[in-house]
Design an enzyme around this catalytic site. Sequence first.
Site, PDB file in Angstrom:
ATOM      1  CD  GLU A 132      43.932-153.626 -91.152  1.00  0.00           C
ATOM      2  OE1 GLU A 132      44.648-154.597 -91.427  1.00  0.00           O
ATOM      3  OE2 GLU A 132      42.855-153.716 -90.537  1.00  0.00           O
ATOM      4  CD  GLU A 239      37.103-152.407 -90.543  1.00  0.00           C
ATOM      5  OE1 GLU A 239      37.495-153.284 -89.756  1.00  0.00           O
ATOM      6  OE2 GLU A 239      37.675-152.155 -91.622  1.00  0.00           O
TER       7      GLU A 239
END
Length: 334
Positions: A132, A239
């Site tokens: 991220e 995910e």
Amino acid sequence: MSVRSLREVFKGDFDIGAAVNIWTVDSAAELIKAQYGSLTAENEMKPVNTQPAEGVFTFEKADKIADFAAGHGMKLRGHTLVWHNQTPDWFFEAPGGGPADRETLLRRMRDHIRAVAGRYRGRAYCWDVVNEAVADEGEQWLRPSKWHERVGPDYIVRAFEYAHEADPDALLFYNDYNECNPAKRDKIIRLVKWLKEQGAPIHGIGMQGHYNLESPSIAEVREAIERYAELGLIIHVTELDMSVYAWDDRRTDLKEPTAEMLERQAERYEQLFALYREYRDVIRSVTFWGAADDYTWLHNFPVRGRRNWPLLFDENHRPKEAFRRVVRTAGVEA
Ligand code: GLA
């Protein structure tokens, strides 16, 4: 009635994985062993857990998951080495107080990666090296973070170099969310191209896949996969889950999902897996962010006091309609 195994059904396509934690490896052990071929530690390998204080490494929880995977012949995805979140403050502080300088941060990063990726060498076959790092909104390319501010953008390059040094056999990933949003997708692509120009040893892109019943559209997912695939790297869906609420839906009254929600979820999961199978040459792994609906990070997040049902198995570990439809994409009946 015997239930098909996702791991077996998609054997010729990609690995099927689940994120687990120290509790769910016990509470969902039977389901995990029956269905999944790859595990990711939900939190246990993150810096906050593996190095809570400088030089103090705690691996008991991570080991429990690594041992479970090895004990049952499953692969292990390493997650995650460098992140702005769930990283203890000491990483960024100078010994005498105040902010640590670039050199100190890079030394700590290298020591951390060496210890963690080194410990699981030969067991974790890949790592989410940087998580991220890209900004969500606006013109800004990289997210403002302590890593970015104090080291500079090349902290990302260094992280990949250190990971490669610690485990030269591991496949190394950049992992991010909102990865199908066209503006963010293009920033991720810019980052990956730049990393390659810098000579960073990057092998893959992690598409987190935190989706909901409305977004992203299947066309956006397809477009993202195509663009990422053009970079010549492999893709892992890292995910995957599908909230039954739209992002701005704040309802807290539901005790169970409505029939419409479950049907829409099944339809979306079916479309996604049909798409993943089209791109199975580049998509090598699909990991769900949880094993079944009794435990998901989406209970109470982002809305407190609310349950969610984002996975393929219900709270009693029974297959949902979404499971049946996913299996169907591989040309077999559930
Ligand atoms: C991000 C991280 C994961 C996890 C989820 C929420 O996607 O990559 O490790 O923290 O948020 O569970």
